[in-house]
Design a protein around this motif. Sequence first.
Motif, PDB file in Angstrom:
ATOM      1  N   LEU A 174      -7.024  27.528 -24.528  1.00 16.05           N
ATOM      2  CA  LEU A 174      -7.287  27.897 -22.928  1.00 16.05           C
ATOM      3  C   LEU A 174      -8.523  28.402 -22.769  1.00 16.05           C
ATOM      4  O   LEU A 174      -8.907  29.352 -23.293  1.00 16.05           O
ATOM      5  N   CYS A 175      -9.097  27.844 -21.570  1.00 15.38           N
ATOM      6  CA  CYS A 175     -10.603  28.444 -21.121  1.00 15.38           C
ATOM      7  C   CYS A 175     -10.412  29.695 -20.158  1.00 15.38           C
ATOM      8  O   CYS A 175     -11.193  30.584 -20.229  1.00 15.38           O
TER       9      CYS A 175
ATOM     10  N   LEU B 252      -0.328  31.418 -23.242  1.00 15.18           N
ATOM     11  CA  LEU B 252      -1.482  31.787 -23.779  1.00 15.18           C
ATOM     12  C   LEU B 252      -2.596  32.247 -23.047  1.00 15.18           C
ATOM     13  O   LEU B 252      -2.446  32.407 -21.685  1.00 15.18           O
ATOM     14  N   LEU B 253      -3.589  33.313 -23.431  1.00 21.42           N
ATOM     15  CA  LEU B 253      -4.388  33.855 -22.671  1.00 21.42           C
ATOM     16  C   LEU B 253      -5.711  33.199 -22.921  1.00 21.42           C
ATOM     17  O   LEU B 253      -6.016  32.328 -24.062  1.00 21.42           O
TER      18      LEU B 253
ATOM     19  N   ASN C 135      -5.846  29.803 -29.079  1.00 20.90           N
ATOM     20  CA  ASN C 135      -5.714  28.270 -29.447  1.00 20.90           C
ATOM     21  C   ASN C 135      -4.141  28.342 -30.086  1.00 20.90           C
ATOM     22  O   ASN C 135      -3.826  29.087 -30.758  1.00 20.90           O
ATOM     23  N   TYR C 136      -3.620  27.150 -29.548  1.00 18.59           N
ATOM     24  CA  TYR C 136      -2.240  27.103 -29.850  1.00 18.59           C
ATOM     25  C   TYR C 136      -2.273  25.706 -30.879  1.00 18.59           C
ATOM     26  O   TYR C 136      -2.639  24.659 -30.388  1.00 18.59           O
ATOM     27  N   ARG C 137      -1.755  25.893 -31.996  1.00 20.90           N
ATOM     28  CA  ARG C 137      -1.834  24.869 -32.895  1.00 20.90           C
ATOM     29  C   ARG C 137      -0.492  24.581 -33.442  1.00 20.90           C
ATOM     30  O   ARG C 137       0.129  25.369 -34.085  1.00 20.90           O
ATOM     31  N   TYR C 138      -0.105  23.188 -33.299  1.00 18.00           N
ATOM     32  CA  TYR C 138       1.119  22.972 -33.516  1.00 18.00           C
ATOM     33  C   TYR C 138       1.266  21.832 -34.706  1.00 18.00           C
ATOM     34  O   TYR C 138       0.566  20.702 -34.502  1.00 18.00           O
ATOM     35  N   ASP C 139       1.992  21.995 -35.805  1.00 16.29           N
ATOM     36  CA  ASP C 139       2.151  21.202 -36.974  1.00 16.29           C
ATOM     37  C   ASP C 139       3.020  20.199 -36.954  1.00 16.29           C
ATOM     38  O   ASP C 139       4.439  20.597 -36.724  1.00 16.29           O
ATOM     39  N   LYS C 140       2.815  19.035 -36.568  1.00 18.12           N
ATOM     40  CA  LYS C 140       3.661  17.907 -36.253  1.00 18.12           C
ATOM     41  C   LYS C 140       5.070  17.576 -37.484  1.00 18.12           C
ATOM     42  O   LYS C 140       6.099  17.413 -37.379  1.00 18.12           O
ATOM     43  N   ALA C 141       4.465  18.002 -38.799  1.00 18.78           N
ATOM     44  CA  ALA C 141       5.200  17.934 -39.743  1.00 18.78           C
ATOM     45  C   ALA C 141       6.470  18.965 -40.045  1.00 18.78           C
ATOM     46  O   ALA C 141       7.473  18.614 -40.122  1.00 18.78           O
TER      47      ALA C 141
ATOM     48  N   THR D 145      -7.032  33.716 -31.743  1.00 17.99           N
ATOM     49  CA  THR D 145      -8.424  33.726 -30.828  1.00 17.99           C
ATOM     50  C   THR D 145      -9.380  32.980 -31.553  1.00 17.99           C
ATOM     51  O   THR D 145      -9.734  32.975 -32.524  1.00 17.99           O
ATOM     52  N   VAL D 146     -10.053  32.115 -30.504  1.00 18.83           N
ATOM     53  CA  VAL D 146     -11.167  31.452 -30.607  1.00 18.83           C
ATOM     54  C   VAL D 146     -12.211  31.533 -29.666  1.00 18.83           C
ATOM     55  O   VAL D 146     -12.023  32.253 -28.611  1.00 18.83           O
ATOM     56  N   SER D 147     -13.325  30.452 -29.797  1.00 21.41           N
ATOM     57  CA  SER D 147     -14.130  30.627 -28.611  1.00 21.41           C
ATOM     58  C   SER D 147     -13.823  29.114 -28.186  1.00 21.41           C
ATOM     59  O   SER D 147     -14.310  28.060 -28.911  1.00 21.41           O
TER      60      SER D 147
END
Length: 303
Positions: A181-182, A200-201, A205-211, A219-221
């Motif tokens: 999200l920006c 999300l704020l 970053n939302y990271r989904y693992d497919k397996a 929190t990211v840039s």
Amino acid sequence: MALKQPDFWDRLDISSVDMAEVEKSCDEVLSRAKKMEMAYELKAGKVRRRRLFLRTLAGVAAAVALILVPTVSLMYVHSSRNEVHTVVADYVEVCARKGEIREVILPDQSRVTLNSGSVLLYPETFSDVRSVHLSGEAVFDVTASEEHPFVVRTADVNVKVHGTRFNVSSYPDESQVDVTLCRGAVRVSPSGDESNAVELLPDQNYRYDKASGKFTVSTVSSSEYTGWESGSLSFHSQDIHSVARTISRRFNVNVYVTDGKYDRAVITAKFIHGETLEEQVSAICRLVPGMKYTVTDGNIYIR
């Protein structure tokens, strides 16, 4: 009776193909699209239109930059006379081939930037819910509307917003899906599982693992995740095979990792100064002791 989420994403072919394969794939898309229909039911003497879901569209080719307008039919039952009527809805498919970045303006004036090797499918006219389908990666700059939510559907997650800017990366050959999200706010959930939705704020970053079906939020840039729009390239703890696929898509080349001893190598790197293909590959190889590369007939071999 709930409709099953579409399963065609896993079979999307986002690789370069020749024109004969492109034409064949496009014919399949058009043929299958004509068979799509919307389920219907009667409740309390009234007709309820169900949401349209796309059925299997195998072999969609993203190797050419083209726009298709397949026609699909929606069916419903007239409650008083039990008559079947047909409503025609047109869908537009936009593909960005390897080495290409494309910009799309949606019917509501929302702006979408498609990364290399991506496919976007959207209706010519939005209804109450502005729903689009994505395979690949894109930055969405969504026109605000509280009355008409905007939903990005991928094979594994759905992203629901009202007006915001965010990045979605959901390539079928990658093991994870990233939503970053920006600005504004988004609601992300695994496909078909609203009970696990996450808000999300900005700069999350939302990271989904497919397996495993599990997800993490960090929190990211956000600018690092959208820098590809302007030619930058960032890798965030990615395995060497994922890095090779990303470089392959970006520069429209074949990159092969030929030695299994690097399967566990994890790469974090940024290229923000317009580095060439060989400069990037050379820098990545220097991050892993012993890793080298050669260029043969335009192909890159990492060993």
